[in-house]
Write an enzyme that holds these catalytic residues in place. Structure first.
Site, PDB file in Angstrom:
ATOM      1  N   HIS A 135       0.828  -1.212   0.000  1.00  0.00           N
ATOM      2  CA  HIS A 135       0.000   0.000   0.000  1.00  0.00           C
ATOM      3  C   HIS A 135       0.858   1.257   0.000  1.00  0.00           C
ATOM      4  CE1 HIS A 135       0.970   0.913   4.190  1.00  0.00           C
ATOM      5  NE2 HIS A 135       0.851  -0.393   4.408  1.00  0.00           N
TER       6      HIS A 135
ATOM      7  N   GLU B 295       2.118   5.101   1.075  1.00  0.00           N
ATOM      8  CA  GLU B 295       2.586   5.638   2.354  1.00  0.00           C
ATOM      9  C   GLU B 295       1.436   6.178   3.207  1.00  0.00           C
ATOM     10  OE1 GLU B 295       6.104   8.658   2.976  1.00  0.00           O
ATOM     11  OE2 GLU B 295       4.195   9.754   2.756  1.00  0.00           O
TER      12      GLU B 295
ATOM     13  N   GLU C  28      -1.872  -7.130   7.840  1.00  0.00           N
ATOM     14  CA  GLU C  28      -0.545  -7.026   8.440  1.00  0.00           C
ATOM     15  C   GLU C  28      -0.518  -7.771   9.767  1.00  0.00           C
ATOM     16  OE1 GLU C  28       2.588  -7.044   8.362  1.00  0.00           O
ATOM     17  OE2 GLU C  28       3.032  -4.992   7.707  1.00  0.00           O
TER      18      GLU C  28
END
Length: 190
Positions: free
Chosen positions: A8, A10, A79
């Site tokens: 993805h 920043e 994540e």
């Protein structure tokens, strides 16, 4: 099957060097520009499937890259769950949770972060996802996920060796290309 693997764009948490797992960090202006550049770089590529993590930062990145293909959110692409460490800097973790931080340093792969998970547990999710991909190939597949998950995918490809985790970089807005042919994973580009 060709896999276009994207981290993805920043976020402010990335800029502030925070461990950002399930925390919903928004893309920065630079993150949006990174996604727009990926859209340009991938122009002319038709995706049969698009998989992404369940976070807004991945959804927003994927929507910019390709707005015409339905997207499949998959929790296995989330994540690492940093639990009590989520959205904190390393210094903040050391100060607020010194004992937990010390245990984490001693056993970074196996340590289960309170209210979170271990790297080994995240690797089990990645392994499940990769095996499913192997059994349901598409021609061109876009995956938008996170730096830690991308590193674990490389570890999976390299015979499941999690010790290689720190040997790879994964930058915001970065593109890697993998392929799966004749029951063999190939890392074409990092």
């Amino acid at each position: 099957m060709k896999i276009f693997l994207v981290r993805h764009g920043e976020t402010i948490s990335n800029v502030e060097k925070r461990y950002c797992g399930l925390y919903e960090a928004q893309l920065t202006d630079k993150g949006i520009k990174q996604a727009e550049k990926l859209k340009e770089d991938l122009r002319g590529t038709t995706f049969q499937k698009i998989y992404l993590s369940c976070t807004h930062r991945c959804k927003d990145t994927a929507d910019i890259i390709c707005s015409t293909v339905d997207k499949i959110q998959d929790e296995r692409l989330n994540e690492l769950n940093f639990g009590i460490f989520d959205n904190k800097t390393y210094d903040e973790i050391q100060k607020k949770y010194p004992e937990e931080c010390e245990e984490w340093q001693k056993s970074w792969k196996e340590y289960i972060i309170p209210q979170g998970e271990s790297v080994v547990q995240a690797f089990e999710r990645v392994t499940s996802f990769m095996k499913e991909l192997e059994n349901n190939p598409g021609e061109n597949v876009l995956i938008v996920t996170h730096g830690g998950i991308i590193r674990l995918m490389y570890c999976y490809i390299l015979d499941g060796n999690i010790d290689l985790y720190w040997k790879f970089a994964s930058y915001n807005g970065g593109l890697s290309i993998l392929s799966f042919e004749y029951n063999n994973w190939i890392i074409e580009k990092i």
